[in-house]
Scaffold this active site. Sequence first.
Site, PDB file in Angstrom:
ATOM      1  N   GLU A 115       0.780  -1.274   0.005  1.00  0.00           N
ATOM      2  CA  GLU A 115       0.039  -0.048  -0.137  1.00  0.00           C
ATOM      3  C   GLU A 115       0.959   1.471  -0.112  1.00  0.00           C
ATOM      4  O   GLU A 115       0.753   2.136   0.866  1.00  0.00           O
ATOM      5  CB  GLU A 115      -0.978   0.031   1.269  1.00  0.00           C
ATOM      6  CG  GLU A 115      -1.893  -1.261   1.281  1.00  0.00           C
ATOM      7  CD  GLU A 115      -2.721  -1.086   2.515  1.00  0.00           C
ATOM      8  OE1 GLU A 115      -2.641  -0.403   3.410  1.00  0.00           O
ATOM      9  OE2 GLU A 115      -3.743  -1.842   2.669  1.00  0.00           O
ATOM     10  N   GLU A 128      -5.249  -8.767   0.968  1.00  0.00           N
ATOM     11  CA  GLU A 128      -5.675  -8.237   2.374  1.00  0.00           C
ATOM     12  C   GLU A 128      -7.312  -7.885   2.100  1.00  0.00           C
ATOM     13  O   GLU A 128      -7.736  -7.330   1.057  1.00  0.00           O
ATOM     14  CB  GLU A 128      -5.164  -6.918   3.082  1.00  0.00           C
ATOM     15  CG  GLU A 128      -3.862  -7.119   3.539  1.00  0.00           C
ATOM     16  CD  GLU A 128      -3.430  -5.775   4.164  1.00  0.00           C
ATOM     17  OE1 GLU A 128      -4.290  -4.921   4.342  1.00  0.00           O
ATOM     18  OE2 GLU A 128      -2.244  -5.465   4.331  1.00  0.00           O
TER      19      GLU A 128
END
Length: 458
Positions: free
Chosen positions: A168, A363
Amino acid sequence: MTTTHLRFPTGFRWGTATAAYQIEGAAAEDGRTPSIWDTFSRIPGTVRNGDTGDIAADHYHRMHEDVALLRTLGVTDYRFSVAWPRVQPTGRGPALQKGLDFYRRLTDALRDAGIRPVATLYHWDLPQELENSGGWPIRATADRFAEFASLTAEALGDRVATWTTLNEPWCTAFLGYAAGIHAPGRTSPANALRAAHHLNLAHGRAVQALRAALPGESEISLTLNLHTLRPLTGSAADREALRRIDALGNRLFLDPVFHARLPEDLVRDTAAVTDWSFVEDGDLAAAAAPIDSLGVNYYAPTTVAAGRSETPSPWPTAENHVRFPRPPGPRTAMDWPVDAEGLYELLTRLRTELPGVPLMVTENGAAYEDYADPEGRVHDPERVAYLHGHLAAVHRAIADGGDVRGYFLWSLLDNFEWSYGYSKRFGIVHVDFATQRRTLKDSAHWYARVVAESSLPA
Ligand code: IFM
């Protein structure tokens, strides 16, 4: 009565995910030095309750117990991150053997349990010394990251087949350097954009370093938290707001990595704060070093409309143009909307825009207010419903022709949820942070059944 099950393809990878700073603890042991999160979490007011990752879920000392939990779940894969300040304490120079040994023990234990290790190299714990030298806004940090990738791959490449460079990078750049709500807590839109570029470059340089150090069949990936965007209305103004956020939240990362270019509209939009002159010849080609799959983290969609948002904003130069209305509907304890359709839309967009790129959901999960009842049980029906809906969305994306190879549930354990500290519980295993006792929640038992059958009850 017949029940239809949604069966996943043969070989589908079922996992859970964690990150070093969120679970390991042992912050000052065996030569580990402070990361930006050790420093940031000590600044009063940055993290709820003044929590830090000093002890976290004590995974550093309880690693074997946690691998036994994974074995109970029956997962095929486990995604963890390597703590840079444990392996290369100053962010420069030779590796620290004790740090590497921890990950050698972990990966040995996983392999003995028949579980494939999936290693992420950067999940936000930059060595503080590198931040002191300028952090992600400076180019040298990308070089340091490639060296760290190389050292780690040389030490673990014989036992880890799947590697992820960054987790991320949007959060690193924009929450850390623009909004200041993540470490290192800086609030400069220009630096946030510089950071984003140097993260893309760091990713590409690390891919090259990994290819040089790893066996040929290794799989190299990048994990992005792409944004599923919904305009509030179909008006031209709201669609323009969406375009801006799509440039900053999605195409700023996808375009360099997959097309060796920066989005032209983004360069225009951000002209008031940067001329992008820090992008040097060859940087974008380096960022686009070929990868084997893309990791997709998804929790909730984002609704956008024309207007003004709060400052400091995580969206450099968008604060006077875009606001983020709150859609109605159910929410998790993070106050994030529950919207599985957004995951389907994201996987479908990627199938269309990146043909031939295998995807992995690296995720997905939800925080709820969990507690152990007097019998020691943790009932979390909302999390089971959330997971069910999102796995059905993954199944539908695959049925439509999407090449989605796996699903990693966030998270194995309750853990340090960044600026929320320990107040938000994402685990399917409950952690009593006073005793470090682990208890499987109902969702863990449910997930174990899904994994065992590789199918979802309809
Ligand atoms: O806990 C985080 C994780 O570290 C990165 N992705 C989102 C999760 C939930 O906020």
